[in-house]
Design a protein around this motif. Sequence first.
Motif, PDB file in Angstrom:
ATOM      1  N   GLY A 125      38.397  50.807 -47.019  1.00  0.00           N
ATOM      2  CA  GLY A 125      37.726  49.585 -47.433  1.00  0.00           C
ATOM      3  C   GLY A 125      37.808  49.222 -48.890  1.00  0.00           C
ATOM      4  N   LEU A 126      38.147  50.178 -49.758  1.00  0.00           N
ATOM      5  CA  LEU A 126      38.099  49.908 -51.186  1.00  0.00           C
ATOM      6  C   LEU A 126      39.423  50.148 -51.894  1.00  0.00           C
ATOM      7  N   MET A 127      40.459  50.529 -51.135  1.00  0.00           N
ATOM      8  CA  MET A 127      41.734  50.838 -51.773  1.00  0.00           C
ATOM      9  C   MET A 127      42.881  50.169 -51.022  1.00  0.00           C
ATOM     10  N   ARG A 128      43.911  49.808 -51.759  1.00  0.00           N
ATOM     11  CA  ARG A 128      45.093  49.191 -51.165  1.00  0.00           C
ATOM     12  C   ARG A 128      46.141  50.253 -50.829  1.00  0.00           C
TER      13      ARG A 128
ATOM     14  N   ALA B 201      42.855  63.454 -58.507  1.00  0.00           N
ATOM     15  CA  ALA B 201      41.887  64.474 -58.107  1.00  0.00           C
ATOM     16  C   ALA B 201      42.193  65.760 -58.851  1.00  0.00           C
ATOM     17  N   GLU B 202      41.235  66.674 -58.854  1.00  0.00           N
ATOM     18  CA  GLU B 202      41.500  67.988 -59.445  1.00  0.00           C
ATOM     19  C   GLU B 202      42.693  68.647 -58.754  1.00  0.00           C
ATOM     20  N   SER B 203      43.366  69.488 -59.473  1.00  0.00           N
ATOM     21  CA  SER B 203      44.436  70.290 -58.892  1.00  0.00           C
ATOM     22  C   SER B 203      44.101  71.766 -59.132  1.00  0.00           C
ATOM     23  N   PRO B 204      43.822  72.522 -58.034  1.00  0.00           N
ATOM     24  CA  PRO B 204      43.917  72.171 -56.608  1.00  0.00           C
ATOM     25  C   PRO B 204      42.706  71.359 -56.151  1.00  0.00           C
ATOM     26  N   SER B 205      42.799  70.826 -54.912  1.00  0.00           N
ATOM     27  CA  SER B 205      41.712  70.007 -54.395  1.00  0.00           C
ATOM     28  C   SER B 205      41.632  70.098 -52.881  1.00  0.00           C
ATOM     29  N   TYR B 206      40.412  70.027 -52.379  1.00  0.00           N
ATOM     30  CA  TYR B 206      40.149  69.948 -50.941  1.00  0.00           C
ATOM     31  C   TYR B 206      40.890  68.779 -50.295  1.00  0.00           C
ATOM     32  N   LEU B 207      41.098  67.700 -51.055  1.00  0.00           N
ATOM     33  CA  LEU B 207      41.728  66.510 -50.482  1.00  0.00           C
ATOM     34  C   LEU B 207      43.119  66.792 -49.941  1.00  0.00           C
ATOM     35  N   HIS B 208      43.793  67.812 -50.484  1.00  0.00           N
ATOM     36  CA  HIS B 208      45.131  68.128 -49.985  1.00  0.00           C
ATOM     37  C   HIS B 208      45.085  68.727 -48.579  1.00  0.00           C
ATOM     38  N   SER B 209      43.942  69.248 -48.169  1.00  0.00           N
ATOM     39  CA  SER B 209      43.847  69.894 -46.855  1.00  0.00           C
ATOM     40  C   SER B 209      43.482  68.928 -45.747  1.00  0.00           C
ATOM     41  N   VAL B 210      43.208  67.686 -46.084  1.00  0.00           N
ATOM     42  CA  VAL B 210      42.959  66.634 -45.093  1.00  0.00           C
ATOM     43  C   VAL B 210      43.880  65.463 -45.429  1.00  0.00           C
ATOM     44  N   GLN B 211      44.061  64.574 -44.474  1.00  0.00           N
ATOM     45  CA  GLN B 211      45.002  63.472 -44.676  1.00  0.00           C
ATOM     46  C   GLN B 211      44.277  62.136 -44.807  1.00  0.00           C
ATOM     47  N   VAL B 212      43.075  62.175 -45.342  1.00  0.00           N
ATOM     48  CA  VAL B 212      42.223  60.995 -45.337  1.00  0.00           C
ATOM     49  C   VAL B 212      42.803  59.849 -46.171  1.00  0.00           C
ATOM     50  N   PHE B 213      43.287  60.133 -47.359  1.00  0.00           N
ATOM     51  CA  PHE B 213      43.873  59.087 -48.194  1.00  0.00           C
ATOM     52  C   PHE B 213      45.343  58.870 -47.861  1.00  0.00           C
ATOM     53  N   GLN B 214      46.059  59.966 -47.626  1.00  0.00           N
ATOM     54  CA  GLN B 214      47.483  59.844 -47.358  1.00  0.00           C
ATOM     55  C   GLN B 214      47.759  58.994 -46.118  1.00  0.00           C
ATOM     56  N   SER B 215      46.925  59.130 -45.076  1.00  0.00           N
ATOM     57  CA  SER B 215      47.139  58.371 -43.849  1.00  0.00           C
ATOM     58  C   SER B 215      46.835  56.896 -44.036  1.00  0.00           C
ATOM     59  N   ALA B 216      46.114  56.550 -45.080  1.00  0.00           N
ATOM     60  CA  ALA B 216      45.864  55.145 -45.403  1.00  0.00           C
ATOM     61  C   ALA B 216      46.936  54.593 -46.332  1.00  0.00           C
ATOM     62  N   GLY B 217      48.006  55.368 -46.541  1.00  0.00           N
ATOM     63  CA  GLY B 217      49.097  54.913 -47.397  1.00  0.00           C
ATOM     64  C   GLY B 217      48.794  55.057 -48.877  1.00  0.00           C
TER      65      GLY B 217
ATOM     66  N   ALA C 148      46.627  54.679 -61.518  1.00  0.00           N
ATOM     67  CA  ALA C 148      45.585  55.156 -60.609  1.00  0.00           C
ATOM     68  C   ALA C 148      44.542  54.078 -60.334  1.00  0.00           C
ATOM     69  N   ALA C 149      44.063  54.074 -59.077  1.00  0.00           N
ATOM     70  CA  ALA C 149      43.028  53.127 -58.660  1.00  0.00           C
ATOM     71  C   ALA C 149      41.657  53.772 -58.667  1.00  0.00           C
ATOM     72  N   MET C 150      41.569  55.100 -58.442  1.00  0.00           N
ATOM     73  CA  MET C 150      40.296  55.804 -58.411  1.00  0.00           C
ATOM     74  C   MET C 150      40.507  57.257 -58.792  1.00  0.00           C
ATOM     75  N   LEU C 151      39.384  57.895 -59.152  1.00  0.00           N
ATOM     76  CA  LEU C 151      39.369  59.337 -59.398  1.00  0.00           C
ATOM     77  C   LEU C 151      38.408  59.975 -58.409  1.00  0.00           C
ATOM     78  N   TYR C 152      38.879  60.981 -57.696  1.00  0.00           N
ATOM     79  CA  TYR C 152      38.015  61.794 -56.837  1.00  0.00           C
ATOM     80  C   TYR C 152      37.737  63.096 -57.556  1.00  0.00           C
ATOM     81  N   THR C 153      36.475  63.491 -57.598  1.00  0.00           N
ATOM     82  CA  THR C 153      36.134  64.765 -58.223  1.00  0.00           C
ATOM     83  C   THR C 153      35.010  65.450 -57.463  1.00  0.00           C
ATOM     84  N   ASN C 154      35.076  66.759 -57.433  1.00  0.00           N
ATOM     85  CA  ASN C 154      34.066  67.615 -56.801  1.00  0.00           C
ATOM     86  C   ASN C 154      33.554  68.543 -57.913  1.00  0.00           C
ATOM     87  N   PRO C 155      32.692  68.021 -58.810  1.00  0.00           N
ATOM     88  CA  PRO C 155      32.390  68.740 -60.049  1.00  0.00           C
ATOM     89  C   PRO C 155      31.466  69.932 -59.893  1.00  0.00           C
TER      90      PRO C 155
END
Length: 477
Positions: free
Chosen positions: A198-201, A208-224, A251-258
Amino acid sequence: MDWKPDRYGELSLQEQIVRYFKEGILRGEWTVGARLPSQRILARLWQVNRSTVAQAMAELAALGLVEGQTGGGTRVVNESWSLLAAPPTDWGQVAESGRHQPNLPVIQTINRMEADPGIIRLGTGELAPELLPGREMARLLQEGAKRPVALGYEEPKGNPALRRRIAERLQERGIHATADSVLVVSGALQGLHLIAAGLMRPGSTVLAESPSYLHSVQVFQSAGIRLEGVPMDEAGLRAGLLERYSKQYQAAMLYTNPTFHNPTGKVMSGSRRKELLQTCRELRLPIIEDDVYGDLWLDEPPPPSLKSLDNHGDVLYVGSLSKSVSPGLRIGWVVGPRTAIDRLADIKMQIDYGASSLSQWAALQWLEDGWHERHLEQLRGQLRKRRAAAAAALDREFGGLARWSIPGGGFYIWMEFNRSLPMKQLFDAALREGILLNPGMVYGSEEKPCLRLSYSYASLEELSRGIGILAGLVRRL
């Protein structure tokens, strides 16, 4: 797989296995092109000799129903009528054409093997069943049975009373929020899905941080949406690099798990949080703050959240009850400016027409009646014991093999091995020994061999025994 062969049945184990797959293929449960579980996994799940499974597969192959493929396992190739009629739908090909990307093969294996009751789960990111408040929740439900329960759809943003309670609790932590700025979601992961949709093209980039939990799911990648990593140090994500990375990748956004970062367990320092907010403000870079572990401090409360320091509405804050109370309750929330929350609520209504009314009702009672704080106090004590057991086992078994730091909360210990190590071989070898690992490569850590160890699921005895076996495998490899 719920089915198991009957050792005392009239048919032999091999005949039962053949009939099980034969009937499944004829019913269309496994269609042409479907890959069957490996013989090793089937033998383990069913507790039979691997030779029994191999003979059953050979018989199915002789019937023309399956075919072994080098490197590809055993696949269904035929059905009883497919030689005489039009070819059936190849659902494997259909599935591969879907937009949503599949999980990494290692993640698929982890998700599948976590259902095995006999395996030691050294990487699982959830609470053990005995740490979940089952008795307390049952009592709450019994006492709440006298109260009215709504069974219809909730408002687009979620149950109003629950949203007010979440907002009140966040205000106690310094986060200015009202019920209108809270969206109840079916777990934090759905919140991320909604943000991506809803908020990204498509074609944009999330840092995101490297490493990151986001790499273990396809939530952003599947949205292109592309995912790019920003290095960390002991104080967290290196905010000084954001300007370069933001411009380089537009970059359009920053994801962080601080707070108790997944997978490293690090806590971003208070000064780094202020620096990051100021830098993102100057770059006009919105922030997604994932704070699902914020309640799980074990030594001292973490620094104030980014959202509590946000005076400009630059932060979308994601929280959840999954890590502290119940992953099965599926209750999380996204907090942010009303314009963004209204947009996400509209998309959520298109997806599932609102989170479960019963789950929201239970979460409301849990938070209102004081259960949550009492549970957190007990939970922290149990997690401290497990963290101490894991730390003792690592000190005993891994001296000279790896480096690690003991976190101040959360679930995870991040291990970096001192030598090069074939992580896929280690994963497979551990699985053969009945140990399930989460290797660092699934979190984007490709440069050096790492492991995410969790002390939240395995028992004290399993932590000690599992880490000992793991050290032996590392030495051999």
